[in-house]
Structures are given as structure tokens and as C-alpha cells.
Design a protein around this motif. Structure first.
Motif, PDB file in Angstrom:
ATOM      1  N   LEU A   4      52.981  57.325  10.179  1.00  0.00           N
ATOM      2  CA  LEU A   4      52.031  56.631   9.320  1.00  0.00           C
ATOM      3  C   LEU A   4      50.618  57.109   9.604  1.00  0.00           C
ATOM      4  CD1 LEU A   4      52.492  54.416   7.220  1.00  0.00           C
ATOM      5  CD2 LEU A   4      51.911  52.748   8.945  1.00  0.00           C
ATOM      6  N   PHE A  10      45.808  58.339   5.263  1.00  0.00           N
ATOM      7  CA  PHE A  10      44.940  57.554   6.127  1.00  0.00           C
ATOM      8  C   PHE A  10      43.687  58.310   6.501  1.00  0.00           C
ATOM      9  CE2 PHE A  10      47.422  54.028   6.173  1.00  0.00           C
ATOM     10  CZ  PHE A  10      48.738  54.364   6.369  1.00  0.00           C
ATOM     11  N   HIS A  40      56.080  64.190  -3.905  1.00  0.00           N
ATOM     12  CA  HIS A  40      55.819  63.133  -4.864  1.00  0.00           C
ATOM     13  C   HIS A  40      55.322  63.625  -6.212  1.00  0.00           C
ATOM     14  CE1 HIS A  40      56.386  59.720  -2.146  1.00  0.00           C
ATOM     15  NE2 HIS A  40      56.095  60.597  -1.246  1.00  0.00           N
ATOM     16  N   PHE A  58      50.487  50.823  -6.230  1.00  0.00           N
ATOM     17  CA  PHE A  58      49.871  50.287  -5.008  1.00  0.00           C
ATOM     18  C   PHE A  58      48.843  51.260  -4.439  1.00  0.00           C
ATOM     19  CE2 PHE A  58      52.022  46.379  -4.655  1.00  0.00           C
ATOM     20  CZ  PHE A  58      53.331  46.561  -5.099  1.00  0.00           C
ATOM     21  N   ASP A  59      49.079  52.564  -4.628  1.00  0.00           N
ATOM     22  CA  ASP A  59      48.078  53.550  -4.224  1.00  0.00           C
ATOM     23  C   ASP A  59      46.796  53.334  -5.008  1.00  0.00           C
ATOM     24  OD1 ASP A  59      50.533  56.204  -4.123  1.00  0.00           O
ATOM     25  OD2 ASP A  59      49.772  54.942  -2.490  1.00  0.00           O
TER      26      ASP A  59
ATOM     27  N   LYS B 112      51.219  45.292   9.544  1.00  0.00           N
ATOM     28  CA  LYS B 112      50.490  45.835   8.387  1.00  0.00           C
ATOM     29  C   LYS B 112      51.267  45.578   7.106  1.00  0.00           C
ATOM     30  CE  LYS B 112      48.604  49.647  11.127  1.00  0.00           C
ATOM     31  NZ  LYS B 112      47.166  49.405  11.163  1.00  0.00           N
ATOM     32  N   TYR B 120      48.960  41.186  -1.668  1.00  0.00           N
ATOM     33  CA  TYR B 120      49.317  41.444  -3.057  1.00  0.00           C
ATOM     34  C   TYR B 120      50.031  40.271  -3.714  1.00  0.00           C
ATOM     35  CZ  TYR B 120      48.309  46.241  -1.606  1.00  0.00           C
ATOM     36  OH  TYR B 120      47.714  47.373  -1.112  1.00  0.00           O
ATOM     37  N   ILE B 128      56.008  39.465  -4.877  1.00  0.00           N
ATOM     38  CA  ILE B 128      54.992  40.149  -5.684  1.00  0.00           C
ATOM     39  C   ILE B 128      55.587  40.288  -7.079  1.00  0.00           C
ATOM     40  CG2 ILE B 128      53.610  42.230  -6.004  1.00  0.00           C
ATOM     41  CD1 ILE B 128      53.919  42.768  -2.998  1.00  0.00           C
ATOM     42  N   THR B 160      56.266  51.941 -10.812  1.00  0.00           N
ATOM     43  CA  THR B 160      56.216  51.492  -9.425  1.00  0.00           C
ATOM     44  C   THR B 160      57.166  50.335  -9.197  1.00  0.00           C
ATOM     45  OG1 THR B 160      53.914  52.162  -9.288  1.00  0.00           O
ATOM     46  CG2 THR B 160      54.699  50.655  -7.596  1.00  0.00           C
ATOM     47  N   GLN B 163      60.586  51.397  -8.775  1.00  0.00           N
ATOM     48  CA  GLN B 163      60.853  51.988  -7.456  1.00  0.00           C
ATOM     49  C   GLN B 163      61.013  50.919  -6.389  1.00  0.00           C
ATOM     50  OE1 GLN B 163      57.325  54.333  -7.241  1.00  0.00           O
ATOM     51  NE2 GLN B 163      58.311  56.199  -7.942  1.00  0.00           N
ATOM     52  N   ILE B 172      59.165  41.609  -6.333  1.00  0.00           N
ATOM     53  CA  ILE B 172      59.372  42.349  -5.096  1.00  0.00           C
ATOM     54  C   ILE B 172      59.380  41.356  -3.941  1.00  0.00           C
ATOM     55  CG2 ILE B 172      58.478  44.161  -3.577  1.00  0.00           C
ATOM     56  CD1 ILE B 172      56.908  45.228  -6.040  1.00  0.00           C
ATOM     57  N   TRP B 177      59.811  45.211  -0.263  1.00  0.00           N
ATOM     58  CA  TRP B 177      58.492  45.758   0.056  1.00  0.00           C
ATOM     59  C   TRP B 177      58.565  46.652   1.287  1.00  0.00           C
ATOM     60  CZ3 TRP B 177      54.054  47.210  -1.578  1.00  0.00           C
ATOM     61  CH2 TRP B 177      52.950  47.330  -0.723  1.00  0.00           C
ATOM     62  N   PHE B 180      60.176  49.859   0.355  1.00  0.00           N
ATOM     63  CA  PHE B 180      59.266  50.651  -0.474  1.00  0.00           C
ATOM     64  C   PHE B 180      58.208  51.333   0.391  1.00  0.00           C
ATOM     65  CE2 PHE B 180      57.149  51.810  -4.324  1.00  0.00           C
ATOM     66  CZ  PHE B 180      55.800  51.717  -4.075  1.00  0.00           C
ATOM     67  N   LYS B 183      59.464  54.229   2.278  1.00  0.00           N
ATOM     68  CA  LYS B 183      59.650  55.412   1.437  1.00  0.00           C
ATOM     69  C   LYS B 183      58.319  56.023   1.012  1.00  0.00           C
ATOM     70  CE  LYS B 183      62.135  55.394  -2.570  1.00  0.00           C
ATOM     71  NZ  LYS B 183      63.221  55.085  -3.506  1.00  0.00           N
ATOM     72  N   TYR B 184      57.331  55.158   0.773  1.00  0.00           N
ATOM     73  CA  TYR B 184      56.022  55.614   0.311  1.00  0.00           C
ATOM     74  C   TYR B 184      54.929  55.081   1.223  1.00  0.00           C
ATOM     75  CZ  TYR B 184      58.766  56.436  -3.916  1.00  0.00           C
ATOM     76  OH  TYR B 184      59.723  56.832  -4.798  1.00  0.00           O
ATOM     77  N   PRO B 185      54.768  55.692   2.372  1.00  0.00           N
ATOM     78  CA  PRO B 185      53.823  55.176   3.373  1.00  0.00           C
ATOM     79  C   PRO B 185      52.375  55.105   2.883  1.00  0.00           C
ATOM     80  CG  PRO B 185      55.053  57.063   4.241  1.00  0.00           C
ATOM     81  CD  PRO B 185      55.465  56.904   2.823  1.00  0.00           C
ATOM     82  N   SER B 187      51.313  53.653   0.503  1.00  0.00           N
ATOM     83  CA  SER B 187      51.033  52.322  -0.020  1.00  0.00           C
ATOM     84  C   SER B 187      50.328  51.446   1.000  1.00  0.00           C
ATOM     85  CB  SER B 187      52.331  51.651  -0.459  1.00  0.00           C
ATOM     86  OG  SER B 187      53.094  52.544  -1.238  1.00  0.00           O
ATOM     87  N   LEU B 188      50.360  51.854   2.261  1.00  0.00           N
ATOM     88  CA  LEU B 188      49.664  51.089   3.294  1.00  0.00           C
ATOM     89  C   LEU B 188      48.384  51.780   3.749  1.00  0.00           C
ATOM     90  CD1 LEU B 188      52.466  49.821   5.739  1.00  0.00           C
ATOM     91  CD2 LEU B 188      51.355  48.579   3.899  1.00  0.00           C
TER      92      LEU B 188
END
Lengths: 200, 220
Positions: A4, A10, A40, A58-59, B112, B120, B128, B160, B163, B172, B177, B180, B183-185, B187-188
Motif C-alpha cells: 500500500l 500515495f 487498470h 472512489f479514486d 484505514k 463514505y 455504502i 465502480t 466492481q 457495498i 469494501w 474492493f 483489489k484496488y489499493p 481507493s485508500l
């Protein structure tokens, strides 16, 4: 957890150059970006050498300044100067436009995947002005370009944006809501944001 | 100011309301004592910027993030509400440090993930919902002054949601979550602040040294 932290997202946008004065090397960042963008990528861009990073909802949300707590730590009024533009031209068109702008101002250009780095040749008040333009894919026909100052004086950056960047990008970018008003086109009402030229 | 201290009963005239000892906070968070002391310097700056009471009010939070206390921002509101653990409309020092701890790059990913989920979950339903995601995307576009057609927004949200919502129940849940996010880091991405690793350099705590001496020998 380590994955991460190492993830390019980040490090993006968190360049502490303004606050701590220690520019981060972006070599590993770009390598990881390259790896990430191939995973992606959604859009078909056969001609473009650049692979912009794809954003999920979310991005997109995480781009908000309200979520960007680094604002709490920025000591002086020199906010990380940045602006966003939206376009439905392909990433290659955006890059060419940026290269054009760079040429007129004798800026050096470095590009890697979704990131275009511009560096001024003149020594400004706080050294050479350096600008990052990151291209994100929102949908296959819609991209967001985030332009950020990565080094140099904020006033010079703002002048560059006003004089060079914005006028040049105008032909390829959708007007923002504010610009629509200024251009005395019918203002967009909050409820009807449909723009007919956008087709998914 | 006359507010009771939550920690020491020493009643120091210098400690603002909600102050907690750095050692205590360090033990409970990802920060070292020095880092908590440095955060205190930042906290003082923020909490005395508009309402001079040593507590962070919403307008002071907005001022710090947006350089203006006017206007509203959905996302800043969410963050503020989550920081305000006691739900009393202000962020005290303990809440400030405990919440920021989650943003430390070394904080557990699970924390996190959970924090982002609550962020959200606008209406606090424990899920969500699609409308919430849509609302947030629209809010971001508004904030950025960007235009996107309704169907483009819908496409993004649908994509989204497709997914993330693996059981297709239109919302969600925390497990979905977590999957998700694995799979899609990205997002944090907003849940880690590299600045927090350099905080002692950014906010040297000159004042704290004398404070620490005052408090030595006084236990919680």
C-alpha cells in the motif's frame, strides 16, 4: 501494508517540495506507475505511447481537497498550486498540447505514462519553475488533467497558468463551470449538467 | 476558559480543554511521544485560529484545509464528523491525535479501510449505497468546478459499484469494501499522509519541553 505504501498513488500529489524542501526522486514512482497503469487501463489508445491511470469512483472522490489532510500541515500560504481540467480528447492530444506550451516557453518536457513533467529554463524567484501534469482516465472518453506546481515560485506558476496553460488548453478542454459563465455562454444550471458532445 | 481537563487534575492554566498527555496518546496510537508533542504545536495553531478556545471548530478545520472558513464541503464535513469521536461538535486534542493516527503510513490497513468505509457511508447505515457514491462523485465534480454529463457520472458510478458490490444487493457492505480495497489499493490513497512521518521536523515543539517538566510526576 507495505504494498500500500509503495503504491504510486500515495506518493502522487504528496510531494513535500514546498513544505520540507526535499524533492522526492520519481524514478521508482514512475516505474510503479507504469506497472499500475497497464493493470487498470480501460481505454483503447493504440496510438498513444502514454497510458494514463484509470480512476474508479472512489479514486475520483479521493481527489477532493476536503479529504486531503495534508492541507493541515502546509505551514505557509503557498498552497500546493494546482488546477484540474477535463477533456474528452485522447491523452495523446493532451500531451501534444502540453508539449506545445512547453516549447513556446522553452520548458523541458519529460513524460512517462500518465505524467508529463515540465521544467522551466529560467531561474525564477525560487529556482526553476517545475510543473507536473497528470492525466487520469475517468471514462474511455473523458480525462482529467491535474496540473500542479512541483517546484518554484507560486506566483510564477500562476502567471504561467493564466498566460500560457489555460488559453492553450481551452481548445481541448471542456470549459469549467466558471469559464462557461465568463465566456457568456448560457450558464450551466446545477440540475442540467448534460453536455451533448459527451458520448459514452 | 474554565473547561475541565480530561487527564491530569493538576489544573494547569496552560493546558486547553481536551488535552491529553503525549505519553498516553503515544501508547494508544501510531505516534511516538515526540510526534504527539509536535502534533500539539499544530493543534494549537488550528484550535486558536478563529475561536480561541483550544478546540478545533468546524470553521477552523475548513480554514486549515481550504484557506477559507466559508462555504461547505461534503468531504470535509465527513472527516470532521469522524474526527469528532465524542460528537460534541468540536475536535479536542485527543480526538485529533487518535484520528490522525489512522492516517499514519504505518497505521494498520484494517483501520484505514474501516475509517474510509465510515467516511463514505454518508448516512451511517452501515452500507455504502449507490446514491451515496453518486452524491460524492457529483460533489467532487462540483468542488473541482468540472462538468460531466449525467450519463457519464452514472457510467462511472455503475462501473465502480459493479466492481465492489459482489452480491449485487445495491449496496457495498464492509466485507465487499475490504475486498474492493484489496483489489484496488488506490481507493485508500487519501488515508495515508506521508507528512506524518516528518512531523517532528515540521513542528518543532519548543514549548512542550517545559510542559513535560510540569507534568512529570503527575500520573493519569
Amino acid at each position: 501494508m507495505d504494498k500500500l505504501i509503495e503504491h504510486p498513488w500515495f506518493k502522487k500529489g504528496y510531494k513535500p517540495a514546498v513544505m520540507l524542501g526535499t524533492p522526492r526522486s520519481s524514478n521508482s514512482l514512475n516505474d510503479v506507475q507504469a506497472a499500475f497503469s497497464t493493470d487498470h487501463k480501460e481505454a483503447e489508445e493504440p496510438d498513444s505511447p502514454l497510458k494514463p491511470v484509470s480512476l474508479n469512483a472512489f479514486d475520483i472522490i479521493s481527489l477532493s481537497k476536503g479529504f486531503d489532510l495534508s492541507g493541515l500541515f502546509e505551514q505557509n500560504q503557498e498552497q500546493k498550486a494546482s488546477s484540474r481540467f477535463m477533456t474528452h480528447k485522447p491523452a495523446s492530444a493532451i500531451v501534444s498540447k502540453l508539449e506545445q506550451i512547453a516549447e513556446t516557453e522553452s520548458f523541458k518536457v519529460k513524460k512517462q505514462d500518465g505524467l508529463v513533467k515540465l521544467q522551466g529554463s529560467k531561474e525564477g524567484r525560487k529556482g526553476q519553475l517545475a510543473i507536473d501534469a497528470e492525466i487520469f482516465e475517468v471514462t474511455p472518453s473523458c480525462y482529467v488533467v491535474e496540473v500542479k506546481k512541483s517546484a518554484g515560485d507560486t506566483l510564477e506558476y500562476e502567471r504561467f497558468c493564466k498566460k500560457d496553460l489555460r488559453p492553450s488548453l481551452k481548445d481541448i478542454c471542456w470549459s469549467t463551470q466558471a469559464e462557461e459563465k465568463n465566456a457568456s455562454l448560457p450558464p450551466l444550471t446545477p440540475s442540467s449538467k448534460s453536455i451533448t458532445r459527451n458520448a459514452i | 476558559m474554565g473547561c475541565a481537563l480530561s487527564s491530569s487534575s493538576k489544573g494547569s492554566r496552560r493546558a486547553p480543554p481536551g488535552y491529553e498527555e503525549p505519553a498516553v496518546l503515544a501508547a494508544q496510537t501510531s505516534f511516538t511521544v515526540n510526534e504527539v508533542e509536535a502534533l500539539y504545536e499544530l493543534y494549537k495553531k488550528l484550535s486558536f485560529s478563529i475561536v480561541k478556545d483550544g478546540l478545533i471548530h468546524k470553521e477552523e478545520f475548513l480554514l486549515a484545509l481550504f484557506r477559507t472558513s466559508k462555504g461547505a464541503n461534503l468531504f470535509a464535513d465527513r472527516v470532521f464528523d469522524l474526527f469528532d469521536l465524542k460528537r460534541n461538535g468540536v475536535i479536542d486534542f485527543g480526538e485529533f491525535v487518535r484520528s490522525l493516527s489512522i492516517f499514519h503510513p504505518k497505521a494498520p490497513k484494517a483501520d484505514k479501510t474501516a475509517f474510509a468505509f465510515k467516511l463514505y457511508d454518508l448516512r451511517g447505515t452501515g452500507y455504502i449505497e449507490k446514491e451515496e457514491l453518486r452524491e460524492m462523485v457529483v460533489a467532487l465534480l462540483d468542488e473541482s468546478d468540472l462538468c460531466l454529463s449525467d450519463c457519464a457520472v452514472e457510467a462511472i458510478v455503475d462501473n465502480t459499484f459493479g466492481q465492489a458490490d459482489s452480491n449485487c444487493d445495491g449496496r457495498i457492505d464492509p466485507d465487499e469494501w475490504e475486498q474492493f480495497v484489496n483489489k484496488y489499493p488506490t481507493s485508500l490513497r487519501n488515508m495515508s499522509l506521508p507528512y506524518l512521518q516528518d512531523i517532528t521536523a515540521a513542528f518543532p515543539s519548543f514549548v512542550m519541553y517545559s510542559e513535560v517538566e510540569d507534568y512529570s510526576g503527575i500520573d493519569k
